[in-house]
Design a protein around this motif. Structure first.
Motif, PDB file in Angstrom:
ATOM      1  N   UNK A  66     116.269 151.556  37.881  1.00  0.00           N
ATOM      2  CA  UNK A  66     116.901 151.531  36.563  1.00  0.00           C
ATOM      3  C   UNK A  66     116.707 150.193  35.873  1.00  0.00           C
ATOM      4  N   UNK A  67     116.815 149.127  36.650  1.00  0.00           N
ATOM      5  CA  UNK A  67     116.597 147.788  36.106  1.00  0.00           C
ATOM      6  C   UNK A  67     115.156 147.625  35.625  1.00  0.00           C
ATOM      7  N   UNK A  68     114.207 148.148  36.395  1.00  0.00           N
ATOM      8  CA  UNK A  68     112.800 148.068  35.998  1.00  0.00           C
ATOM      9  C   UNK A  68     112.550 148.775  34.673  1.00  0.00           C
ATOM     10  N   UNK A  69     113.090 149.975  34.551  1.00  0.00           N
ATOM     11  CA  UNK A  69     112.892 150.724  33.301  1.00  0.00           C
ATOM     12  C   UNK A  69     113.441 149.938  32.109  1.00  0.00           C
ATOM     13  N   UNK A  71     113.839 146.636  31.869  1.00  0.00           N
ATOM     14  CA  UNK A  71     113.028 145.447  31.632  1.00  0.00           C
ATOM     15  C   UNK A  71     111.706 145.787  30.961  1.00  0.00           C
ATOM     16  N   UNK A  72     111.077 146.884  31.402  1.00  0.00           N
ATOM     17  CA  UNK A  72     109.785 147.259  30.821  1.00  0.00           C
ATOM     18  C   UNK A  72     109.955 147.764  29.395  1.00  0.00           C
ATOM     19  N   UNK A  73     111.046 148.482  29.135  1.00  0.00           N
ATOM     20  CA  UNK A  73     111.312 148.932  27.767  1.00  0.00           C
ATOM     21  C   UNK A  73     111.537 147.730  26.852  1.00  0.00           C
ATOM     22  N   UNK A  74     112.170 146.716  27.383  1.00  0.00           N
ATOM     23  CA  UNK A  74     112.447 145.500  26.613  1.00  0.00           C
ATOM     24  C   UNK A  74     111.176 144.693  26.375  1.00  0.00           C
ATOM     25  N   UNK A 129     109.289 154.369  38.367  1.00  0.00           N
ATOM     26  CA  UNK A 129     109.780 153.612  37.213  1.00  0.00           C
ATOM     27  C   UNK A 129     108.668 152.776  36.600  1.00  0.00           C
ATOM     28  N   UNK A 130     107.883 152.112  37.447  1.00  0.00           N
ATOM     29  CA  UNK A 130     106.805 151.263  36.942  1.00  0.00           C
ATOM     30  C   UNK A 130     105.689 152.093  36.317  1.00  0.00           C
ATOM     31  N   UNK A 131     105.244 153.129  37.022  1.00  0.00           N
ATOM     32  CA  UNK A 131     104.098 153.909  36.552  1.00  0.00           C
ATOM     33  C   UNK A 131     104.436 154.737  35.320  1.00  0.00           C
ATOM     34  N   UNK A 132     105.595 155.370  35.323  1.00  0.00           N
ATOM     35  CA  UNK A 132     105.980 156.202  34.185  1.00  0.00           C
ATOM     36  C   UNK A 132     106.259 155.372  32.945  1.00  0.00           C
ATOM     37  N   UNK A 133     106.601 154.092  33.139  1.00  0.00           N
ATOM     38  CA  UNK A 133     106.838 153.206  32.006  1.00  0.00           C
ATOM     39  C   UNK A 133     105.562 152.549  31.502  1.00  0.00           C
ATOM     40  N   UNK A 134     104.465 152.779  32.215  1.00  0.00           N
ATOM     41  CA  UNK A 134     103.184 152.237  31.792  1.00  0.00           C
ATOM     42  C   UNK A 134     102.916 150.817  32.201  1.00  0.00           C
ATOM     43  N   UNK A 135     103.739 150.248  33.078  1.00  0.00           N
ATOM     44  CA  UNK A 135     103.535 148.872  33.513  1.00  0.00           C
ATOM     45  C   UNK A 135     102.390 148.780  34.508  1.00  0.00           C
TER      46      UNK A 135
END
Length: 291
Positions: A66-69, A71-74, A129-135
């Motif tokens: 959840x924290x990763x999502x 941070x990546x959205x930000x 979280x990382x892959x789905x967010x595109x990071x």
């Protein structure tokens, strides 16, 4: 040390190293506060964020996902560095991402992640979280064969770039003793004394490798780099932050977060803040060493 025991211990090295962040006997919670030891709540989000874990606690992984999502959205230009696979697999991981975007299984296969040692799918929420967010995702670790060589051979087996980073890093006798004790505690006091110097070398090399991976991601254009690793690797006093600062990263640009369980304590000055989750049902974490 008995030669047969040494050989067996080296064969079990991946398990021994992974156990460095395993839970041991809880320390009274009065020993440390859960609030940040070094950080102030008002400071902006740093560029280098280190999220610790107890490897077998699924609540830690879900909370950090959840924290990763967030941070990546930000900050979409975020790179996530994982302890769970080696830097040498980065090119293969990038190819897998290009061929099958968002496919977690393709990525961890390309990364040669040891599913058994890491008790997959415990870490799946983080990869999702990382892959789905595109990071972008990168490995932070050293290949296992290299780790074994470092345990046996010391400085001669260190990769040159990591040895150069280590030589730039201030390191005191107190830090050496603290890391040595941390490793012994993480192995339930069962680590033979003769193996400890090699294990300290291996731990330092892995910390330097994760720091180097974070530095390279930043140099390649990442605005933020997040490390996913065991609590032992994110300690400010003896682990990855030490090498980041040796490379010129200001202390204020590093956020080291431990994820612990109820009733356990963090070393004073080890983390900027502590997050907690209940302990899962588990067998005695020291049983493997008793056997």
């Amino acid at each position: 040390m008995n030669i047969a025991f040494r050989g067996a211990a080296l064969a079990l090295l991946p398990m021994l190293l992974a156990a460095c962040a395993s839970p041991t006997t809880p320390t009274p919670p009065a020993a440390v506060a859960d609030t940040a030891v070094l950080a102030t709540a008002a400071r902006p989000e740093p560029a280098f964020i280190l999220l610790g874990e107890l490897h077998d606690n699924p609540d830690h992984h879900r909370a950090r996902a959840g924290q990763l999502r967030r941070l990546i959205a930000q900050e979409p230009r975020t790179v996530v560095v994982f302890e769970q696979f080696a830097r040498s697999q980065d090119a293969a991981v990038a190819r897998a991402r290009q061929a099958a975007p968002g496919d977690v299984d393709a990525v961890i296969d390309a990364a040669k992640l040891d599913r058994k040692s890491w008790r997959w799918p415990l870490h799946q929420p983080l990869f999702e979280a990382a892959l789905q967010s595109g990071a972008e995702v990168r490995g932070g670790n050293i290949d296992r064969d290299q780790v074994r060589r470092i345990v046996r051979e010391g400085d001669a087996a260190w990769p040159a770039e990591l040895l150069a980073l280590r030589e730039r890093t201030a390191w005191s006798g107190a830090q050496q003793d603290a890391l040595r004790q941390d490793i012994q505690d993480g192995h339930c006091g069962a680590m033979p004394e003769a193996m400890l110097p090699g294990m300290v070398q291996a731990q330092r090399a892995r910390d330097a490798s994760m720091a180097q991976a974070m530095l390279e991601a930043r140099q390649a254009g990442a605005k933020r780099v997040v490390l996913i690793a065991g609590n032992g690797h994110v300690r400010r006093d003896v682990a990855v932050p030490v090498y980041l600062q040796a490379a010129g990263v200001p202390a204020a640009d590093i956020d080291a977060v431990a994820y612990l369980e109820s009733g356990s304590a963090a070393p004073t000055g080890g983390y900027d803040r502590v997050e907690r989750a209940p302990a899962p049902s588990r067998e005695d974490p020291c049983a493997q060493f008793k056997r």
